[in-house]
Enzyme design. Structure first.
Site, mmCIF file in Angstrom:
data_model
loop_
_atom_site.group_PDB
_atom_site.id
_atom_site.type_symbol
_atom_site.label_atom_id
_atom_site.label_comp_id
_atom_site.label_asym_id
_atom_site.label_seq_id
_atom_site.Cartn_x
_atom_site.Cartn_y
_atom_site.Cartn_z
ATOM 1 N N HIS A 3 43.722 38.204 24.472
ATOM 2 C CA HIS A 3 44.641 39.282 24.856
ATOM 3 C C HIS A 3 45.196 38.999 26.247
ATOM 4 O O HIS A 3 44.436 38.774 27.174
ATOM 5 C CB HIS A 3 43.911 40.622 24.900
ATOM 6 C CG HIS A 3 43.572 41.154 23.548
ATOM 7 N ND1 HIS A 3 43.262 42.459 23.319
ATOM 8 C CD2 HIS A 3 43.509 40.535 22.351
ATOM 9 C CE1 HIS A 3 43.029 42.636 22.039
ATOM 10 N NE2 HIS A 3 43.153 41.478 21.432
ATOM 11 N N PRO A 63 30.933 51.672 30.634
ATOM 12 C CA PRO A 63 31.620 50.645 29.846
ATOM 13 C C PRO A 63 33.148 50.587 30.015
ATOM 14 O O PRO A 63 33.782 49.708 29.445
ATOM 15 C CB PRO A 63 31.260 51.002 28.401
ATOM 16 C CG PRO A 63 30.929 52.444 28.440
ATOM 17 C CD PRO A 63 30.363 52.730 29.784
ATOM 18 N N TYR A 118 39.954 42.951 35.841
ATOM 19 C CA TYR A 118 39.747 43.076 34.392
ATOM 20 C C TYR A 118 39.505 41.714 33.736
ATOM 21 O O TYR A 118 38.633 41.580 32.875
ATOM 22 C CB TYR A 118 40.962 43.780 33.756
ATOM 23 C CG TYR A 118 40.636 44.351 32.400
ATOM 24 C CD1 TYR A 118 39.973 45.568 32.269
ATOM 25 C CD2 TYR A 118 40.955 43.658 31.240
ATOM 26 C CE1 TYR A 118 39.635 46.079 31.026
ATOM 27 C CE2 TYR A 118 40.626 44.165 29.987
ATOM 28 C CZ TYR A 118 39.967 45.375 29.895
ATOM 29 O OH TYR A 118 39.633 45.879 28.656
#
Ligand SMILES: Cc1cc2nc3c(=O)[nH]c(=O)nc-3n(C[C@H](O)[C@H](O)[C@H](O)COP(=O)(O)OP(=O)(O)OC[C@H]3O[C@@H](n4cnc5c(N)ncnc54)[C@H](O)[C@@H]3O)c2cc1C
Length: 390
Positions: free
Chosen positions: A72, A291, A383
């Site tokens: 991704h 999470p 990220y």
């Protein structure tokens, strides 16, 4: 029994450590209380940072990951009726994340260990660790009803948050930092395609939702709920209705059979230092992140990468400086990742007692993020994963 490194726990941390040590010519034995079937089916994380993928590929356990993992290059944020894509790759010089389920990583690692003749003992009981403060570490356990002792040079506590290794450290040796959030996630695994080919993080007045996937036909969907919510109280129809509302923006959500349903609590936790004598903690045994940032598994991988290097330097050259700095090296990353996970969580979740002010501030922050390349870059580089500290 005797080995060089006794490893407690066959989660991603323990198995990868054993594999990396094997590559460095160091013997280890992994002890696991659950069965092989159980750990290979345990559904948990699924987002791998670029550095995690590179490490797994470079150490020879990435063949299936490269074939089946979904790369991704962006994620979508939904808030205030808008959708905004964060282009992870454009903002980080081409880095990306890969969606590949944790239980698949575990299967690949078990297969690699067993194929190389590695010792992974499943379904052991009554594991306890001794002698790590001095020079003779020992792991005691029961296997098939027989009490065994594993003598080793070092013990790696990779036994998760509820394991025995951290608890075996003497009182006063550790400082514990802990925060429980006043919400949890209700997560489902559904046999249906996800609403988008990239992850969607949704801020909604009813609470946060995350639309992700494990494969193109298997969706992993979550929404914020009360921390002690009973998943049985949520019928399938009610779950789909809640997810549709929070996804918003007129996007169609395809429903399918729900294969698994569960509620996960949200916690920030750090035990420091991550070492006591010859006992080293790694992964969830030492820290838990909420999470939202998809970091738990990645942090476990970063820890054992550091530990394997330090042990290799010790066995090859008698160097102990890397082992001495293990905790310090790991904790630098751990705290940065804690900060990021806390920030994502705070920005996207509804607090039970929050007023409209906090919600407006969250929307302003998301609006700023969407409009600022600098803010988007900060999110993107965290990220996809910060560089390893060493
Ligand atoms: C329910 C749940 C859902 C999660 N979902 C996500 C997610 O969506 N995204 C994300 O990024 N992260 C998620 N995480 C976090 C992520 O899965 C963990 O960070 C990751 O599993 C850490 O790996 P580990 O090897 O350190 O610990 P674990 O995977 O917990 O492995 C520890 C192992 O030790 C074994 N063990 C425990 N006690 C003993 C003992 N006494 N003796 C021997 N063995 C023992 C356990 O059975 C286990 O196999 C989730 C965690 C949980 C619990």
């Amino acid at each position: 029994m005797r080995t060089q490194v006794g490893i407690v726990g066959a989660g991603p941390a323990g198995l990868l450590l054993s594999h990396l040590l094997h590559i460095a010519g160091i013997r280890s034995v992994v002890l696991e209380i659950q069965s092989r079937h159980y750990v290979e089916q345990r559904i948990r994380a699924g987002v791998l940072e670029q550095g995690t993928v590179d490490l797994l590929v470079n150490c020879g356990v990435g063949a299936r990951l490269e074939k089946e993992g979904l790369v991704h290059r962006g994620i979508e944020l939904r808030f205030g009726g808008r959708a905004h894509r964060i282009d992870l790759s454009a903002l980080t010089g081409g880095r990306a994340i890969t969606v590949y389920a944790q239980q698949e990583v575990v299967k690949d690692l078990i297969q690699a260990r067993l194929a190389a003749g590695g010792q992974v003992l499943f379904e052991v009981a009554d594991v306890s660790v001794h002698g790590f403060a001095g020079g003779a570490p020992l792991v005691r356990f029961r296997s098939q009803g027989v009490t065994e002792e594993l003598a080793c040079d070092f013990i790696a506590g990779c036994d998760g948050y509820h394991g025995v290794c951290r608890q075996a450290m003497p009182a006063g040796a550790l400082t514990l930092h802990e925060k429980d959030y006043p919400f949890g996630w209700l997560g489902i695994l559904s046999e249906s395609p996800p609403p988008s080919h990239e992850l969607i993080y949704a801020h909604h007045e009813r609470g946060f939702a995350l639309f992700s996937m494990r494969t193109p036909s298997l969706s992993r969907l979550y929404f914020q709920c009360a921390p002690g919510e009973n998943p049985a109280a949520w019928s399938d129809a009610r779950i789909w209705s809640e997810l549709r509302t929070r996804l918003g923006n007129g996007t169609t959500l395809q429903e399918g059979p729900i294969l698994q349903k569960g509620v996960t609590g949200m916690r920030s936790f750090v035990a420091e230092p991550m070492q006591c004598g010859r006992l080293f903690l790694a992964g969830d045994a030492a820290h838990i992140v909420p999470p939202t940032g998809a970091k738990g598994l990645n942090l476990a991988v970063a820890d054992v990468r550091t530990l394997a290097k330090a042990l290799a330097a010790c066995y090859a050259d008698g160097r102990t400086d890397l082992l001495d700095r293990y905790s310090e090296t790991c904790l630098r990353r751990v705290w940065k990742v804690q900060r990021f996970s806390w920030w994502m969580t705070s920005m996207l979740h509804r607090l039970p007692d929050e007023g409209p002010l906090r919600q407006r501030l969250q929307l302003a922050e998301l609006d700023y993020l969407a409009g600022s390349r600098a803010a988007s870059t900060a999110l993107a580089e965290n990220y996809v994963g910060l560089p390893f500290d060493d």
